[in-house]
Design a protein around this motif. Structure first.
Motif, mmCIF file in Angstrom:
data_model
loop_
_atom_site.group_PDB
_atom_site.id
_atom_site.type_symbol
_atom_site.label_atom_id
_atom_site.label_comp_id
_atom_site.label_asym_id
_atom_site.label_seq_id
_atom_site.Cartn_x
_atom_site.Cartn_y
_atom_site.Cartn_z
ATOM 1 N N ASP A 121 0.842 -1.200 0.000
ATOM 2 C CA ASP A 121 0.000 0.000 0.000
ATOM 3 C C ASP A 121 0.879 1.252 0.000
ATOM 4 O O ASP A 121 1.925 1.287 0.636
ATOM 5 N N ASN A 214 -6.508 14.561 3.587
ATOM 6 C CA ASN A 214 -6.002 15.259 2.406
ATOM 7 C C ASN A 214 -6.790 16.561 2.241
ATOM 8 O O ASN A 214 -7.933 16.554 1.785
ATOM 9 N N TYR A 247 -0.127 14.259 7.238
ATOM 10 C CA TYR A 247 -0.675 13.398 6.184
ATOM 11 C C TYR A 247 0.446 12.999 5.241
ATOM 12 O O TYR A 247 0.989 13.835 4.529
ATOM 13 N N MET A 251 -1.238 5.221 3.819
ATOM 14 C CA MET A 251 -2.133 4.965 4.949
ATOM 15 C C MET A 251 -1.456 4.185 6.073
ATOM 16 O O MET A 251 -1.625 4.487 7.247
ATOM 17 N N TYR A 267 -10.291 9.260 5.445
ATOM 18 C CA TYR A 267 -10.387 9.304 3.997
ATOM 19 C C TYR A 267 -11.889 9.315 3.669
ATOM 20 O O TYR A 267 -12.489 8.269 3.410
HETATM 21 P P1 P6P Z 1 -4.728 10.575 -1.717
HETATM 22 C C1 P6P Z 1 -2.159 5.181 -1.267
HETATM 23 O O1 P6P Z 1 -2.413 5.216 -2.677
HETATM 24 C C2 P6P Z 1 -3.522 5.148 -0.574
HETATM 25 O O2 P6P Z 1 -4.234 4.040 -0.987
HETATM 26 C C3 P6P Z 1 -3.333 5.179 0.934
HETATM 27 O O3 P6P Z 1 -2.204 4.507 1.363
HETATM 28 C C4 P6P Z 1 -3.271 6.659 1.232
HETATM 29 O O4 P6P Z 1 -3.682 6.981 2.551
HETATM 30 C C5 P6P Z 1 -4.238 7.245 0.201
HETATM 31 O O5 P6P Z 1 -4.250 6.333 -0.900
HETATM 32 C C6 P6P Z 1 -3.787 8.601 -0.266
HETATM 33 O O6 P6P Z 1 -4.748 9.030 -1.208
HETATM 34 O O7 P6P Z 1 -5.953 10.699 -2.584
HETATM 35 O O8 P6P Z 1 -4.823 11.455 -0.489
HETATM 36 O O9 P6P Z 1 -3.414 10.749 -2.433
#
Ligand code: P6P
Length: 337
Positions: A121, A214, A247, A251, A267
């Motif tokens: 991830d 985010n 942030y 994740m 999220y």
């Molecule tokens: P965004 C990484 O691609 C992920 O799946 C998670 O690990 C992370 O928290 C999230 O997406 C980040 O997404 O849209 O904020 O870039």
């Protein structure tokens, strides 16, 4: 000078746990050790990602339509490999694979567990050296032993997990996993090539001052989420703050930090992603299980994550996880708007 440091390896810990359950078969301990082995192999490649031609896109696109980095493919193959050759898993579901993989051999069909995982991830961070991670959840199969596992084994609510965990490839490499007995963390000791117990009985602080979201999507969030974020920004020392926003965009790294220090990770659903971005089965359910065993909470903004009855292998969900007091505050804002 002799250092008499009793270091408990992952293998020793799982065997110790096994000894306290005389009737246990040892299958779950074997499965966790298999995952630890795959993680050690992934760790080797992650640590040298900048040195060999393993960086960059593999040119493929996964079932999610995302560019697949070579390390994603490598991590997926390592997990499928150890679990299919082990004696403790009847089949797997992976973010990298459109359908479940049924191991369907005589030994695997006798296994009572199935495993769901996101092999790597945060892979978008590979090329910029930011912490990334592996996430996994383990379920007791609902189909009869002795036969191949079926899709129903994988579409269980997260509350049915018997174990869940993650590996974070960061400043050190750690494996954290939860059973109903507790959450424990193991740090990889390169000198002996073993995960060693370093964080015993992890508890998520009920209070926290870190909020992770985010902000680029702020105007796409619901009014309740926007008002909660606004309140976080206005916290003062007198009102239990000030809060800090952290942030990473990975994740595993964000949730691991908040689990240890206290905090909330969000999220939420957005206008573009009304069902959220994160996957229920192999990202949110494992972390929700870990968080609840550690004393935290995890919801989709309305329901407890672990209560959601899945309908699809790769379904997404809005995701809120963290310190119980912060999650309760968030819920007040959501309920009022
Ligand atoms: P965004 C990484 O691609 C992920 O799946 C998670 O690990 C992370 O928290 C999230 O997406 C980040 O997404 O849209 O904020 O870039």
């Amino acid at each position: 000078m002799l250092v008499n440091r009793k270091v408990l390896t992952l293998d020793e810990f799982t065997i110790q746990q096994l000894r306290s359950f005389p009737h246990a078969t040892g299958e779950l301990s074997n499965l966790l050790r298999d995952i630890g082995l795959a993680a050690k192999r992934v760790n080797v490649e992650v640590n040298k990602a900048g040195l060999v031609d393993i960086l960059g896109d593999a040119g493929a696109v996964n079932v999610q339509g995302e560019d697949v980095k070579k390390l994603d493919i490598f991590a997926n193959s390592q997990l499928v490999g150890v679990l299919s050759h082990g004696i403790s898993c009847a089949g797997i579901g992976s973010e990298e694979l459109k359908e479940i993989v049924v191991f369907d051999d005589e030994v695997s069909n006798q296994s009572k567990y199935i495993c769901l995982f996101d092999p790597l991830d945060g892979s978008g961070n590979i090329d910029v050296n930011v912490s990334i991670g592996t996430i996994f959840g383990v379920y007791r199969r609902v189909s009869p032993k002795g036969q191949p596992c079926t899709k129903k084994d994988f579409l269980q609510p997260g509350i049915n997990q018997v174990a869940a965990g993650y590996i974070i490839y960061g400043s050190s490499t750690m494996m954290v996993y939860a059973t109903r007995r507790g959450v424990n963390g193991f740090t990889l000791d390169p000198s002996i090539g073993e995960f060693t117990l370093s964080h015993v009985n992890i508890k998520c602080p009920a209070e926290g001052r870190i909020y992770s979201v985010n902000h680029g999507n702020f105007f796409q969030y619901s009014d309740g989420v926007k008002k909660y974020i606004d309140a976080c920004q206005k916290k003062t020392k007198a009102s239990g703050g000030p809060y800090t926003q952290r942030y990473i965009g990975s994740m595993v790294a964000d949730v691991h930090r908040n689990l240890i220090k206290g905090g909330i990770f969000m999220y939420p659903a957005t206008l573009e992603r009304p069902n959220g971005k994160l996957r229920l089965l192999y990202e949110c359910n494992p972390f929700a299980f870990i968080a609840e065993v550690a004393g935290g909470k995890a919801t989709d903004g309305n329901r407890r994550i672990l209560d959601i009855e899945p309908t699809e292998l790769h379904q997404r969900t809005p995701f809120f996880i963290g310190s119980s007091s912060m999650m309760d505050d968030l819920q007040l804002y959501i309920n009022e708007n």
